[in-house]
Design an enzyme around this catalytic site. Structure first.
Site, PDB file in Angstrom:
ATOM      1  N   CYS A 184       8.383  18.723  78.589  1.00 22.29           N
ATOM      2  CA  CYS A 184       7.804  20.067  78.660  1.00 22.29           C
ATOM      3  C   CYS A 184       6.623  20.178  77.701  1.00 22.29           C
ATOM      4  CB  CYS A 184       8.831  21.130  78.277  1.00 22.29           C
ATOM      5  SG  CYS A 184      10.283  21.161  79.332  1.00 22.29           S
ATOM      6  N   CYS A 189      12.414  20.153  74.700  1.00 20.94           N
ATOM      7  CA  CYS A 189      12.206  19.256  75.842  1.00 20.94           C
ATOM      8  C   CYS A 189      10.868  18.528  75.717  1.00 20.94           C
ATOM      9  CB  CYS A 189      12.295  20.097  77.118  1.00 20.94           C
ATOM     10  SG  CYS A 189      11.484  19.416  78.559  1.00 20.94           S
TER      11      CYS A 189
END
Lengths: 103, 299
Positions: free
Chosen positions: A34, A31
């Protein structure tokens, strides 16, 4: 303080902290947002003493994801005495997160 | 006094900064959120020549570090106002430049219906590949008619129990090869000529109201709604000065100059035919070299 990686089995124990707030950064390796957030969490951890900081990989934490209604990452969960007191979804700036933690 | 202030640290803005710093200009890059722009959401980038495969995060971080290594000043502040004299006001200060490059990019377009914002991360998503895994064996809906919507529906059909694909027109804008893939999937149900008119649920999305062109409504229970209705720019703050079109994109006759002398545009935020990484970095290099050339002429 630094950010500690935890596994799903440690989750309950970690959030049940009677002295300090607990922040859990729910992330996954694939991600992008993230990975963007990660250094911000590191900085906050080194600056804020009133909170403990942890990271949890949601790919290995389906139970926690279900229980806490995680449907998008990064999701940052904040606990006080084991209870969820705040949830921040998506990439945030350092200032925004600081405000959420200190509220 | 800066030579050039660049607003936006996506691929267009960072490329502009790279060219301007290599020409030894005094540069300030302003970024409201995080560097990289939309590309950080891409798990794999496979259409950037010379790099067969890289994650969007890694590519954006490489671009950022490359610019930082040239001692470029980058401030994480939100631009609130620009004026004709090239003064930029942010949430933290005021900066003066000789030229400005607007590289503010675009973000996911919203449906603009009640509760949409409230449900982001609580069932509403703009990125199927990011959030799809949280909907294993659930019922989800995708709204949109372009390639992204069709790709999302196919991607989600492999994870979710059922996928509704909702589009307001009677045919899809996306490529036919996706459509033939969709027709082979028995867990994708297509709903045409319909809009999503309501989102229902307490603390997360539980159902949607769909209204067709004859005004018939029906309620569909879902756990996730994936919105893929395109991008939209954020240029309202420049509208006092800069010519923008009905969709909010900055107009430019030659693809680099705006209607104000010394203010340039680059990347997804301008009116253009193809919004890709390659065209964004192209725009960034053209905007910087044009600004440098015109600064020199004025000196």
């Amino acid at each position: 303080m630094s950010v500690k990686k935890i596994e799903e089995k440690d989750f309950k124990e970690v959030i049940n902290n009677k002295e300090k707030k607990v922040l859990v950064d729910c992330y996954a390796d694939w991600c992008g947002p993230c990975r963007m957030l990660s250094p911000i969490i590191d900085e906050l951890a080194s600056e804020i003493d009133s909170c403990e900081f942890y990271k949890l990989n949601v790919d290995d934490a389906e139970e926690v994801s279900r229980e806490y209604g995680i449907m998008s990452i990064p999701t940052v969960l904040i606990f006080k005495d084991g209870k969820e007191v705040a949830k921040s979804i998506g990439l945030k700036t350092k200032e925004e997160l600081k405000e959420i933690i200190e509220k | 006094m800066y030579d050039i202030i660049i607003i936006g640290a996506g691929p267009a803005g960072l490329t502009a900064a790279l060219y301007a710093r290599r020409a030894n200009k005094k540069v300030l890059v302003l970024e409201a959120k995080s560097y990289g722009g939309q590309i950080i959401n891409a798990s794999n980038v496979e259409n950037y020549p010379g790099i067969p495969n890289i994650s969007g995060f890694d590519l954006a971080t490489n671009m950022y570090n490359q610019v930082k290594e040239l001692d470029t000043e980058i401030k994480f502040e939100t631009a609130l106002h620009i004026d004709e004299d090239k003064k930029v006001t942010t949430n933290k200060g005021t900066y003066q430049a000789k030229a400005i490059i607007l590289a503010t990019g675009a973000e996911n377009r919203k449906l603009n219906i009640p509760k949409e914002e409230e449900f982001v991360g609580k069932g509403v998503s703009y990125c199927a590949t990011c959030d799809g895994n949280f909907f294993k064996n659930k019922v989800v809906a995708v709204v949109g008619g372009g390639n992204t919507a069709l790709e999302d529906a196919i991607y989600l059909s492999n994870i979710a129990k059922k996928v509704y694909l909702i589009h307001r027109r009677d045919n899809f804008r996306g490529e036919s090869r996706y459509l033939s893939d969709i027709k082979k999937k028995d867990n994708i149900e297509i709903i045409l000529n319909s809009n999503i008119t309501k989102l229902n649920g307490e603390d997360k999305i539980e159902s949607i109201e769909v209204t067709d062109k004859d005004n018939n409504t029906k309620e569909i229970s879902i756990s996730g709604l994936f919105i893929a209705v395109g991008q939209s720019p954020k240029n309202e703050i420049f509208a006092n000065l800069i010519k923008i079109n009905d969709y909010g994109y900055i107009e430019s006759e030659d693809g680099v100059h705006t209607n104000i002398e010394g203010i340039y545009v680059a990347g997804d935020t301008r009116v253009k035919t193809l919004r890709q990484l390659t065209t964004a970095v192209s725009d960034g290099s053209i905007a910087a070299t044009t600004a440098i050339k015109e600064l020199r002429r004025d000196e």
